[in-house]
Design an enzyme around this catalytic site. Sequence first.
Site, PDB file in Angstrom:
ATOM      1  N   HIS A   8       8.026  -2.147   1.219  1.00 48.21           N
ATOM      2  CA  HIS A   8       7.385  -1.342  -0.073  1.00 48.21           C
ATOM      3  C   HIS A   8       7.943  -0.203  -0.176  1.00 48.21           C
ATOM      4  O   HIS A   8       8.561   0.672   0.711  1.00 48.21           O
ATOM      5  CB  HIS A   8       6.002  -1.671   0.316  1.00 48.21           C
ATOM      6  N   GLU A  80       1.271  -5.952   7.240  1.00 45.73           N
ATOM      7  CA  GLU A  80       1.466  -4.826   8.153  1.00 45.73           C
ATOM      8  C   GLU A  80       0.840  -5.348   9.297  1.00 45.73           C
ATOM      9  O   GLU A  80      -0.539  -5.719   9.403  1.00 45.73           O
ATOM     10  CB  GLU A  80       1.368  -3.505   7.668  1.00 45.73           C
TER      11      GLU A  80
END
Length: 203
Positions: A8, A80
Amino acid sequence: MSIILVRHGETPLNVARTLQPAETPLSETGLKQAQAVAQRLAGLKIAAILTSDLPRALQTAQAIAAATGAPVTTTPLLHERNFGALRGQPYDSLPYNPLTMTEAPPGGESVAAFQQRVAQAFAQMVELRGRVDGHLAVVTHGLVIRALLAQHLPLGTDAMPLRVGNTSVTICGATPPHALELVDCTRHLDAQIAHDAKSLSGG
């Protein structure tokens, strides 16, 4: 055709070296980075996008979707690592490196649980890539990409990047042994930086 891993874009908490709560969005810089990697991938035959549904990853995936026309599928398997009660705390405020701790922080994931989840995510990637006619773009997070490189892709530990760059591109084969074609490449950001500098100078 290949699997294209994309981290990202940048967030304010990346810059502040802070463990990120789930809802952290991209910064203004991160949005520009997402546009830059989207333009890089626009020239490829992206058939589908698989992404973490956390905002920083989803915003990056949506930029890629706008540039490529590829459909987006979200999965929590690409989140994550969950640092639980440590989220929101600066790395440097802790007496240890949270990124290398093996045990689960309060309310979070151990390394073993995280690696098991990443293995499930990798299986989902390979299965989805096998069903589409083109490249699969996978938008996720830095520790996920490092775990994929260490556990599922043929990268020696000596070649492991110290840090996976924001919107970096890593490309691997879709079938075993999943040969790596590119690792942690951010050359698209050089063009973005040059463009911003030209805009600031009035050129």
